[in-house]
Write a protein that holds these residues in place. Structure first.
Motif, mmCIF file in Angstrom:
data_model
loop_
_atom_site.group_PDB
_atom_site.id
_atom_site.type_symbol
_atom_site.label_atom_id
_atom_site.label_comp_id
_atom_site.label_asym_id
_atom_site.label_seq_id
_atom_site.Cartn_x
_atom_site.Cartn_y
_atom_site.Cartn_z
ATOM 1 N N MET A 52 0.832 -1.207 0.000
ATOM 2 C CA MET A 52 0.000 0.000 0.000
ATOM 3 C C MET A 52 0.871 1.262 0.000
ATOM 4 O O MET A 52 1.829 1.343 0.753
ATOM 5 N N THR A 53 0.499 2.221 -0.839
ATOM 6 C CA THR A 53 1.230 3.495 -0.775
ATOM 7 C C THR A 53 0.363 4.516 -0.042
ATOM 8 O O THR A 53 -0.857 4.374 0.047
ATOM 9 N N GLU A 54 1.030 5.538 0.446
ATOM 10 C CA GLU A 54 0.320 6.573 1.197
ATOM 11 C C GLU A 54 1.075 7.890 0.983
ATOM 12 O O GLU A 54 2.298 7.924 1.121
ATOM 13 N N ASN A 55 0.356 8.936 0.619
ATOM 14 C CA ASN A 55 1.042 10.209 0.380
ATOM 15 C C ASN A 55 1.468 10.856 1.690
ATOM 16 O O ASN A 55 0.825 10.642 2.715
ATOM 17 N N ILE A 56 2.526 11.644 1.607
ATOM 18 C CA ILE A 56 2.922 12.449 2.771
ATOM 19 C C ILE A 56 1.756 13.384 3.088
ATOM 20 O O ILE A 56 1.165 13.974 2.185
ATOM 21 N N GLN A 57 1.394 13.492 4.342
ATOM 22 C CA GLN A 57 0.319 14.396 4.756
ATOM 23 C C GLN A 57 0.914 15.793 4.956
ATOM 24 O O GLN A 57 2.018 15.917 5.496
ATOM 25 N N ARG B 186 4.175 20.072 -3.623
ATOM 26 C CA ARG B 186 4.898 18.947 -4.247
ATOM 27 C C ARG B 186 5.014 17.801 -3.240
ATOM 28 O O ARG B 186 4.843 16.636 -3.592
ATOM 29 N N ALA B 187 5.317 18.161 -1.979
ATOM 30 C CA ALA B 187 5.502 17.122 -0.940
ATOM 31 C C ALA B 187 4.244 16.253 -0.807
ATOM 32 O O ALA B 187 4.322 15.056 -0.530
ATOM 33 N N LYS B 188 3.095 16.887 -1.031
ATOM 34 C CA LYS B 188 1.816 16.162 -0.953
ATOM 35 C C LYS B 188 1.736 15.004 -1.941
ATOM 36 O O LYS B 188 0.988 14.054 -1.756
ATOM 37 N N ASN B 189 2.518 15.119 -3.027
ATOM 38 C CA ASN B 189 2.487 14.062 -4.050
ATOM 39 C C ASN B 189 3.519 12.964 -3.821
ATOM 40 O O ASN B 189 3.623 12.036 -4.620
ATOM 41 N N VAL B 190 4.319 13.124 -2.762
ATOM 42 C CA VAL B 190 5.329 12.082 -2.487
ATOM 43 C C VAL B 190 4.627 10.888 -1.854
ATOM 44 O O VAL B 190 3.854 11.037 -0.905
ATOM 45 N N GLN B 191 4.921 9.720 -2.417
ATOM 46 C CA GLN B 191 4.266 8.508 -1.901
ATOM 47 C C GLN B 191 5.229 7.686 -1.058
ATOM 48 O O GLN B 191 6.343 7.396 -1.500
ATOM 49 N N ASN B 192 4.796 7.338 0.125
ATOM 50 C CA ASN B 192 5.551 6.402 0.969
ATOM 51 C C ASN B 192 4.866 5.043 0.908
ATOM 52 O O ASN B 192 3.718 4.937 0.468
ATOM 53 N N ARG B 193 5.560 4.030 1.374
ATOM 54 C CA ARG B 193 4.956 2.682 1.478
ATOM 55 C C ARG B 193 5.102 2.209 2.929
ATOM 56 O O ARG B 193 5.984 1.403 3.246
#
Ligand code: ATP
Length: 459
Positions: A2-7, A343-350
């Motif tokens: 699962m990916t999740e964007n930086i909040q 831009r940070a909002k579009n960074v995806q973490n897993r």
């Protein structure tokens, strides 16, 4: 996975006295949905002569004003603490131009005195306390004192002129970044202090905060001259599951050298701050762009981004607090912060809870130890029974010929059992020792391999 964007949460501070006295006006505005930030953006003049346009950006949350409890609520710190207790690596990162309110948000106003670790205000005692002391209070409310489920350890470092210094042990400077399979990137020899309750944790926080490098310039009289990271490590007491952690990152602010009139040592500090923030911007830009995400991400261009590898595009869970000044004089910087945050909002973490590697050797040793203990107990029991029988009066043992015979053969059988158990005890003990030796050799080999891997990565 699962990916999740930086909040991302935007916080706009009120105009300060100097800005009001100068006649600055507020150039950004948080709308009632508590998610949108509106601003007047300059554009090239069009045919009708308009030079600006109202624009809006939407985030996971946006707030203005001085209420620290609102930031605490909007950041959903309680949930993030729960995640960290479950084993996730959580990061809360304050970003923004110098004087925009990062330290106010993370720590609290200058009036809250953390200079004396013994007398440091406890959370709840002061409504102006920032996110870190509030989170420490919340954590120990969740855990109870003493905590039965988790240990709490804290470290506090600063990254000053590209050198990592231990804020809890000021003699420990220029620490090295290392890598190992189990923990990823870590700071070698960084002190971790045990915290048994909230008072300990606040004392650690106060001690580190007192040791931070702070300087004065025209835009902020108490400006942070370094990036600071306080980390809480949360291993479980039952040793099950992964060790979670929560990091609070208060970045130094970018600043325009012309405006702050910086010279000398401060100029060197500012260049380092601006360079590492520039690399951070490059990392965020690469990660936010779906075409570049799979390519090379320049984490290695600064220590800051290496330290934050897990939080940016990695396996951690991250919240960014983008702090902004509302003053029309800093519109350019504020727009930079808002676009960076966007831009940070579009960074995806897993985000994942790392599964501890199954150490079959350790498991085998544990099983053998358990068998050894039960055999020793059985052995002791048999000995007791044996001794008791041997001391019984002869009359009772010679009650009848056949019973005397059977008691004698029982004793002989028991003695044989004891002998057998002793032999198997010895064998188990020997194989246990051999496994321990083998385990030690494997560990040494693994460390050597990790060093080789790390050095080859560095090249
Ligand atoms: N939300 C707020 N409400 C009231 N005052 C604030 C708020 N945010 C910041 N301030 C005040 O503005 C000044 C600058 O804030 P702060 O030191 O937190 O900025 P910073 O972003 O950490 O700056 P630097 O990067 O230079 O360290 C301080 O005097 C602080 O008390």
């Amino acid at each position: 996975m699962m990916t999740e964007n930086i909040q991302v949460l935007v916080r706009v501070r009120p105009l300060n006295e100097a800005e009001r006295a100068r006649g600055d006006h507020e150039c950004i505005h948080v709308t009632d949905d508590c998610r949108t930030v509106q601003f007047v953006a300059p554009v090239a003049p069009d045919r009708r002569g308009a030079k600006s346009v109202v624009k809006a950006l939407t985030f996971d949350g946006a707030l203005c004003g001085s209420q620290q409890s609102e930031v605490f609520r909007a950041s959903k710190i309680t949930q993030l603490l729960r995640d960290a207790l479950e084993g996730y690596a959580v990061t809360i990162l304050a970003y923004g131009q110098t004087g925009s309110g990062k330290t106010f948000t993370m720590t609290g106003p200058e009036s809250l005195d953390y200079s004396d670790a013994e007398q440091a205000p406890l959370p709840g005692e002061h409504g102006a306390a920032g996110l870190i002391p509030r989170a420490l209070g919340e954590l120990f409310t969740m855990l109870g004192t003493p905590s039965h489920s988790h240990f709490v350890r804290a470290s506090y470092l600063e990254l000053y002129n590209e050198a990592i210094n231990d804020l809890l042990n000021p003699e420990s400077t220029n620490l090295q970044l290392r890598w190992q399979a189990k923990t990823g990137v870590f700071v070698e020899n960084l002190l971790q202090v045990d915290c048994e309750g909230v008072a300990d944790a606040i004392a650690v926080f106060a001690e580190g905060t007192r040791n931070r490098k702070v300087g004065s310039h025209l835009l902020n009289k108490d400006s942070s001259r370094s990036h600071c990271i306080m980390t809480l490590y949360l291993p479980r007491k039952d040793l099950r599951g992964a060790e979670g952690r929560i990091c609070f990152v208060d970045l130094a602010g970018s600043e325009r050298l012309m405006e702050t009139h910086t010279t000398g040592e401060a100029l060197k500090e500012t260049s380092h701050i601006n360079k590492s923030l520039f690399v951070l911007g490059n990392v965020i830009s690469a990660l936010a762009d779906p075409r570049k995400r799979a390519g090379h991400i320049p984490y290695r261009d600064s220590k800051l981004t290496r330290l934050l590898m897990d939080s940016l595009g990695g396996e951690g869970r991250t919240l960014m607090l983008a702090c902004c000044s509302p003053s029309s004089l800093y519109l350019d910087e504020t727009l930079n912060t808002l676009h960076f945050a966007s831009r940070a909002k579009n960074v995806q973490n897993r985000p994942v809870v790392p599964q501890p590697a199954v150490d079959t050797q350790a498991m085998l040793i544990q099983q053998l130890q358990a068998t050894l203990v039960s055999l020793q107990e059985e052995n002791a029991c048999l000995k007791l029974r044996n001794d008791a029988r041997a001391s019984e009066p002869a009359a009772s043992s010679t009650h009848t010929g056949s019973s005397s015979m059977s008691a004698g053969s029982e004793i002989a059988a028991l003695l044989a059992d004891v002998r057998q158990l002793r032999t198997s005890n010895e064998l188990i003990q020997r194989s246990h020792d051999a496994l321990l030796r083998e385990n030690q050799q494997l560990k040494t080999k693994l460390e050597r391999l990790e060093k080789v891997f790390y050095h080859s990565e560095e090249k």
